[in-house]
Structures are given as structure tokens and as C-alpha cells.
Design an enzyme around this catalytic site. Structure first.
Site, short mmCIF file in Angstrom:
data_model
loop_
_atom_site.label_atom_id
_atom_site.label_comp_id
_atom_site.label_asym_id
_atom_site.label_seq_id
_atom_site.Cartn_x
_atom_site.Cartn_y
_atom_site.Cartn_z
N THR A 134 49.02 82.57 8.93
CA THR A 134 48.61 81.43 9.77
C THR A 134 49.81 80.60 10.21
OG1 THR A 134 46.58 81.38 8.50
CG2 THR A 134 47.09 79.42 9.78
N ALA A 161 58.99 89.65 9.80
CA ALA A 161 58.65 90.65 8.78
C ALA A 161 57.30 90.30 8.13
CB ALA A 161 59.73 90.69 7.70
N LYS A 210 55.61 74.75 -1.19
CA LYS A 210 55.66 73.61 -2.13
C LYS A 210 55.65 74.06 -3.59
CE LYS A 210 51.45 74.37 -0.79
NZ LYS A 210 50.89 74.58 0.52
N VAL A 252 54.87 69.68 2.59
CA VAL A 252 54.01 68.54 2.21
C VAL A 252 53.29 68.00 3.44
CG1 VAL A 252 53.95 66.21 1.21
CG2 VAL A 252 55.60 67.88 0.36
N GLY A 302 51.55 69.20 5.86
CA GLY A 302 51.55 69.94 7.13
C GLY A 302 52.28 69.25 8.25
N GLU A 347 39.76 78.52 0.89
CA GLU A 347 40.10 79.84 0.33
C GLU A 347 38.96 80.29 -0.59
OE1 GLU A 347 43.27 81.31 0.52
OE2 GLU A 347 44.25 79.70 1.63
N LYS A 349 52.82 69.08 -4.09
CA LYS A 349 53.32 68.24 -2.99
C LYS A 349 53.85 66.91 -3.53
CE LYS A 349 50.10 70.45 0.18
NZ LYS A 349 48.73 70.46 0.68
N1 HSE Z 1 45.47 74.31 1.15
C1 HSE Z 1 46.09 73.08 1.54
C2 HSE Z 1 45.03 72.04 1.85
C3 HSE Z 1 46.98 73.21 2.72
O1 HSE Z 1 43.84 72.31 1.76
O2 HSE Z 1 45.41 70.93 2.18
C4 HSE Z 1 48.27 73.91 2.41
O3 HSE Z 1 49.01 73.18 1.51
#
Ligand code: HSE
Length: 433
Positions: free
Chosen positions: A13, A43, A105, A132, A134, A190, A205
Site C-alpha cells: 500500500t 523490489a 516504526k 508516525v 502517516g 488487518e 510510534k
Molecule cells: N495500522 C495503523 C493504524 C497504521 O491503524 O493506524 C500504520 O501504522
């Protein structure tokens, strides 16, 4: 210098978002850097999945070392995540004289010292803005805009997944498990979202932020962390009745000598600016001794916001490579850091207000029994709510305390949990003012 060559390792992503911003905005990037910034190689082990971007197949490879050893590549971007393979690639890239940009992180929180030392020994630089929050440029802000301040407090909503879950529980009155299931099904989380919901991602973070504030490493394992998995719709509802919402907070507070570093669900007053940070948004509230309160808000994850942060680091490096200069400040922003690690306050010594939810038998004397145990532990009650909502023979009793010491709370709760008048474990949530 004709152009700056970039190699990306990991084309998921964020890799795709980075490629997208560097190509879609190439003209504006060239104008701001002074020379073109071009992706020379990408890669990834999986070259079949459609990333939603058009890439010349000739620049794709399954071999990360081809990126690391390519003489036309000045900046290696590590976006595979994880701590083992990613660390090997980063160290190898540095040994090959490449500057590095990463969003990793976990790696920086757990092995940051080794990585920064290696960069310095190899005479290369490392950018990690995307690690940290995004798209929010919080590291750059701490390193430059706020650099004259002692940071007294930093409080962040640093995990979008858990913020989305808590927001949905609050808006729709749904239980945690149902919201998580829906979030996974709809691709917002996820499967399973363990590191997001158990506080680990936010703690990674926070570790990066603290190391930047103090210019030295922080022991990641000593950052207290607790997740949102036990929060119930009842807690959300009671908190609201008391004038609070529940957020997963990452807190760093400077106590003049020691530093509070903790991640846990917290009751946040409805009129606090962080209470209005909802859904997948992130926010970081920072208080400096001169600047006072500041708030930074935006998307903490996702292809384009995180790609934007990675590209900003690449551009900063590209400018310096093109002009033949070096960064004025080291990665942690302190030219003369003091030795050792940031001294963290033991969690037992934390002092704050608490929310307790007990499941109590509805019979005479139970409230006084609870109050007695709390009183014996120097915990003073500020509010009590008890409603006749019987669940499996028990009623929820909610108490809010005045400031109390964490060690006393732990002792009292362990005693209370053994009383036969109470069933189940006491829910304890810290209150953040
Ligand atoms: N999985 C993280 C979140 C984003 O839900 O904020 C990537 O650090």
C-alpha cells in the site's frame, strides 16, 4: 547532478502510494527539489498483484539487493515492515552508501539506536517521517518548528484502526467484537488487528516521538501499553453520562527528571480537543513551554497520506544530495545528545483519576464494602453511578475517583476482584484531563 535515483523495497500500500506521488506530482517535486526525482527500481516478492498504478515492468524485481547495489540509486526506501529482514536491508543499504527512508516504526522503536549509529558511521542519512501518524508531519514539526521548546506534554491518537473501532462502538452502541468483525470484513482493519488494538502500534510510534523529544533512545519494553479489547458498550455509555469519551491515547508527560510514557484507553473529557478526533483520523496534541498547546490532525495511514510523508523525506534528502550538503541536525534532532536512555516513570508511580466499573450483587452493604477497600488504599471516590440493570445476577456499579496512585489502585482492585460480592474483573480506565 542530473537526477536523484530512488529504489523502493516493498511494493504494498505505502510503496504504491510513494510511487504514485513521485510520478503524479513529478513536475512540482522537480521544481521544489531542483532536479528530477525518479524511481529507478522497485523490489517485491509479489509482482503479480495489481497495485493500482502503472509501472514500467523493467524497473520491477524480486531481488531487494538489486535495489541496494544499484549505482544509480541514491535513496533506498524500505517499506516491507517487520524487524528482521527490514533491518538487514537497511543496514546493507547504508553500507552501500545509500541514504534510507523508512516507515518502519517497530524497527525504529526496538532497534533505533543501532540504525542511527550505523547511518552516522556510514555517513548517510535516514528519514522516517512516515513511521508516525502517516501524513501528519509531526517529526518534522518536533525537529524544527517546535525545536526551541521543552515539550511538557504530548498526547496522541496514533492508531487509526482502534480509533475507528471506538468511534463506531460509541456512535452505534455495538460491542467490540462485532465492530472488529465488520472492520475486518470491510478491509478497514488487518485480520486479526492484534498490534493495532493491543496498543503495540501506538507504543511503537510513541517510542519514536519520545526519542525525538529527548534526542535519545527510550526502552520500548518499558512503555506501558494496554489495548481496547476489554472496553464494553456499557463503558462507552457510562463515560458519556459522565461527560467523557473513550480514546486509545499515547501519552508522554515531562515530570522534570522522569517521563510518563504510556498507551492505554482513557476517558477524555468531551470538551477536550482530542475528543472530536474520530474514525480513522489521528491527532497529536503537543504542549511546549513557550509555544503552549498545538494540535496536529490528519490521516495516520493509507496509501496517499503515508506516500506523501515518504516522498517528503525523499525530497529533503534529494535537495541535500543535489546541493552537496548534509543535514544540519541528526535524525533525533539533537546535535549533542546526553548519554543513556530517557528515564521513564515506573507505572506504579503514576497519579491520575480513575474510572472503575464493578459487577456487584445488588444487596445491602456492597457499596460500603467497595468504598471501604478503596478508602484503605487512599483512593477517594468522586462519583458513583449504580443502575438497576441486572446482568447475570449482577448490576454495574461505576465509580470515578479523585487522583490516586496506580500502585494503590492495583492493590485495591486485586483485593476487590477476590470479593464474593463482586463478579468478574473490575474494569479500570484512566482519566486524562
Ligand atoms: N495500522 C495503523 C493504524 C497504521 O491503524 O493506524 C500504520 O501504522
Amino acid at each position: 547532478m542530473q537526477e536523484i535515483g530512488v529504489g523502493i523495497i516493498g511494493f504494498g500500500t505505502v510503496g504504491a502510494g510513494t510511487y504514485e506521488v513521485l510520478t503524479e506530482n513529478s513536475a512540482i517535486i522537480q521544481s521544489r527539489v531542483g532536479v528530477p526525482v525518479r524511481v529507478k527500481k522497485i523490489a517485491d516478492l509479489d509482482l503479480e498483484t495489481d497495485r493500482g498504478v502503472q509501472v514500467n515492468p523493467e524497473i520491477l524485481t524480486t531481488e531487494a539487493m538489486e535495489v541496494i547495489q544499484d549505482p544509480e540509486i541514491h535513496v533506498v526506501v524500505e517499506l516491507i515492515g517487520g524487524v528482521t529482514q527490514a533491518k538487514e536491508y537497511i543496514l546493507a543499504a547504508m553500507e552501500n552508501g545509500k541514504h534510507v527512508v523508512t516507515a518502519n516504526k517497530a524497527l525504529l522503536a526496538e532497534h533505533g539506536k543501532e540504525i542511527y549509529t550505523k547511518a552516522s558511521r556510514c555517513g548517510v542519512e535516514i528519514g522516517f517521517e512516515a513511521s508516525v501518524a502517516g501524513g501528519i508531519p509531526i517529526l518534522q514539526t518536533l525537529r524544527s518548528g517546535l525545536c526551541a521548546n521543552r515539550i511538557k506534554t504530548l498526547m496522541g491518537i496514533l492508531n487509526g484502526t482502534s480509533n475507528y473501532i471506538l468511534t463506531k462502538m460509541s456512535k452505534e452502541g455495538l460491542p467490540y467484537s462485532r465492530v472488529v468483525q465488520e472492520a475486518v470484513e470491510q478491509g478497514y482493519a488487518e485480520d486479526p488487528p492484534t498490534l493495532d488494538v493491543d496498543g503495540t502500534d501506538a507504543a511503537h510510534k510513541l517510542a519514536v516521538l519520545i526519542s525525538l523529544i529527548y534526542g535519545k533512545a527510550v526502552s520500548f519494553k518499558d512503555i506501558y501499553r494496554e489495548g481496547i479489547q476489554e472496553i464494553t458498550p456499557d463503558d462507552v455509555q457510562f463515560a458519556r453520562e459522565l461527560g467523557y469519551c473513550i480514546k486509545l491515547l499515547a501519552v508522554c508527560r515531562d515530570l522534570n527528571g522522569q517521563v510518563e510514557a504510556r498507551v492505554h484507553p482513557a476517558l477524555v473529557p468531551m470538551d477536550h480537543i482530542l475528543a472530536n478526533v474520530n474514525d480513522v483520523f489521528n491527532a497529536i496534541y503537543v504542549e511546549g513551554d513557550f509555544v503552549g498547546p498545538n494540535l496536529y490532525y490528519g490521516l495516520g495511514a493509507g496509501r496517499r497520506p503515508t506516500g506523501s510523508a515518504v516522498a517528503a523525506d525523499i525530497m529533503a534528502l534529494a535537495r541535500r544530495i543535489a546541493s552537496g550538503t548534509k543535514a544540519a541536525t541528526p535524525p533525533l534532532g539533537h546535535v549533542s545528545p546526553s548519554d543513556g536512555e530517557v528515564p521513564l516513570l515506573p507505572m506504579d508511580d503514576l497519579v491520575c483519576e480513575y474510572y472503575f466499573r464493578f459487577s456487584a450483587l445488588d444487596k445491602p452493604g456492597v457499596l460500603s464494602r467497595i468504598a471501604g477497600v478503596l478508602g484503605e488504599h487512599d483512593i477517594s471516590i468522586a462519583w458513583v453511578i449504580q443502575k438497576g440493570r441486572e446482568i447475570n445476577g449482577s448490576v454495574p456499579v461505576v465509580m470515578m475517583t479523585h487522583e490516586a496512585r496506580e500502585s494503590n489502585v492495583r492493590k485495591a482492585v486485586s483485593l476487590l476482584d477476590s470479593l464474593e460480592e463482586l463478579s468478574g474483573k473490575t474494569m479500570v480506565i484512566r482519566v486524562e484531563k
